[in-house]
Design a protein around this motif. Structure first.
Motif, PDB file in Angstrom:
ATOM      1  N   LEU A 289      -3.206   3.552  -2.175  1.00 20.58           N
ATOM      2  CA  LEU A 289      -3.357   2.765  -3.320  1.00 20.58           C
ATOM      3  C   LEU A 289      -2.899   1.437  -2.758  1.00 20.58           C
ATOM      4  CD1 LEU A 289      -4.016   2.009  -6.371  1.00 20.58           C
ATOM      5  CD2 LEU A 289      -1.824   2.733  -6.901  1.00 20.58           C
TER       6      LEU A 289
ATOM      7  N   ILE B 299       0.762  -1.013  -0.026  1.00 17.72           N
ATOM      8  CA  ILE B 299       0.049  -0.050   0.000  1.00 17.72           C
ATOM      9  C   ILE B 299       0.905   1.414   0.172  1.00 17.72           C
ATOM     10  CG2 ILE B 299      -0.236  -0.091   2.541  1.00 17.72           C
ATOM     11  CD1 ILE B 299      -3.296   1.165   1.982  1.00 17.72           C
ATOM     12  N   ASN B 300       0.555   2.208  -0.778  1.00 16.18           N
ATOM     13  CA  ASN B 300       1.107   3.586  -0.947  1.00 16.18           C
ATOM     14  C   ASN B 300       0.152   4.507  -0.379  1.00 16.18           C
ATOM     15  OD1 ASN B 300       2.773   1.913  -3.108  1.00 16.18           O
ATOM     16  ND2 ASN B 300       3.978   3.889  -2.850  1.00 16.18           N
ATOM     17  N   LEU B 301       0.730   5.239   0.781  1.00 16.93           N
ATOM     18  CA  LEU B 301      -0.234   6.227   1.442  1.00 16.93           C
ATOM     19  C   LEU B 301       0.359   7.658   0.938  1.00 16.93           C
ATOM     20  CD1 LEU B 301       0.605   4.011   4.478  1.00 16.93           C
ATOM     21  CD2 LEU B 301      -1.779   4.530   3.515  1.00 16.93           C
TER      22      LEU B 301
END
Lengths: 156, 156, 156, 156
Positions: free
Chosen positions: B140, B96-98
């Motif tokens: 995402l 996950i990219n924050l």
């Protein structure tokens, strides 16, 4: 595991353990999950969770999201121990591999810094399920943490 | 959004929406977080969360672990809608990219299948923060889901 | 580093080192990059690369794709050493963090298995840049490898 | 696809396409792999590769490292098109899922920016295998790119 503060260097920056404990106490999610902060050392932090229905997925194991939450916090706080005073820590991204169902008496995430940088820090957390005196690796998280400075409301 | 069951094909397998709703209801963590299941379609599932102190990190934003939890469940249930009857879904890994702090009136995770396979399914979830009628992409997630068959206690 | 074959167990399966060396020799990309296979042990494999313009990115460092290629092969072959005879190894996914520019006299990827399973194996590779007798960690890769059996043309 | 430069605004910054083509020409690895730059637009870049023994893994498919190399470059150059003049682009991390063996007449990586930021940009690349006029998704990469400014030798 807590380094004694050097009386000759009172401005050396906040005690890493006190800093992590103060920030952890503000994480509403950790309280909601029933997670507890364990050992805190320079570059290494442990967080534990007791499996129970409130943190479960549909088959009764601990939900990947709860495992990720304690692993992310353990990695993030391990990074924070090496950041300059006043900086806040944010997770930029992480990846987690779930190796076995998280179940047992206790789930323990052990975060440690792989490489600490001025802006970005790489940390990992191994997550173990403890049962009957034995430990089993159930997840491995790798996270990129960002040191944030001078942004309102973000400091740890 | 729910496909009407074909009365001529009673054994065609469970209704995807009913299947997801039944499994979601068993996820203790979703209830603990206050997450709710939104639209369920073939290959696409939405889960929403209202920001509040019980799911926060130390600066008051929604904790990356809570964002990951709803994103992982949305991706996993999107995958489940395309799995054969009797199979259970487990997350093998996710990343996950924050992208921005998760804050606002509502956090919405939209999961969708990228590629569905016999054993492994790749799914993504975009997570949006809604505020004042506007949506902002805040995370995402990309997940590998595994279809598990014939293992005791694992079925959805 | 090579375990001596047990003369009493001639059918115990292929020698892991011979198996990896035979498969590595078929990887056209490794030859094209000038990569060489180093130590091979059960669950651990090393691959080295000499920085040169043919593997560079635009600033003269070794390209992230070349670093990934040797790290992925090192992790994959570490996994292969623990797979049953006849199985082939495929990478399902990997994640790599690039910590510092890859430059120096030699780039060395050290792959090792974290957890070996029947279908999926988790392995990591640390990549070091060697320069003036010193080693620097420049990348960390985490990979999910799949054991493929009974599929035409896929065996190692 | 190339925006015409505005003759009235000569200092508006480099033409994105010229900037990417100039940098791509310096990537020794792309030449070594036989990769070619395709369409370049603002926030979107394509790179193609012809499968051949020089880029293969042991079963004859295109090596995951070669697939990653073109996907990483496509994502990185998509990010570069939105970066300020003088900045250089470096990959901080990426994750790739390999969905099917990469084989066929041509492998095409399509990079596009998901979110562009001052320091960090998130981009994805979808990789397709083309065969007999059909396209098949074989890989999905997600990358975090860093804009580097004022560092010697790093500019694009």
């Amino acid at each position: 595991m807590r380094a004694s503060p050097d009386p000759e260097a009172p401005h050396a920056g906040p005690d890493p353990e006190a800093r992590v404990r103060a920030s952890f106490a503000k994480q509403g999610l950790m309280r909601t999950l029933g997670a507890t902060l364990g050992d805190v050392a320079s570059g290494a932090v442990e967080i534990a969770l007791r499996p129970n229905p409130a943190v479960s997925q549909q088959h009764g194991f601990v939900h990947a999201g709860a495992v990720s939450a304690i692993a992310d916090s353990a990695a993030g706080y391990a990074a924070l121990t090496l950041m300059p005073p006043g900086a806040g820590v944010l997770t930029a991204e992480f990846k987690i591999n779930l190796l076995a169902p998280a179940a047992g008496e206790r789930i323990l995430a052990r975060g440690r810094v792989v490489k600490s940088g001025r802006t970005l820090t790489l940390a990992q957390a191994e997550v173990f399920a403890e049962s009957g005196g034995r430990e089993k690796l159930v997840a491995l998280l790798t996270a990129t943490l960002m040191a944030v400075q001078g942004r309102d409301g973000i400091g740890d």
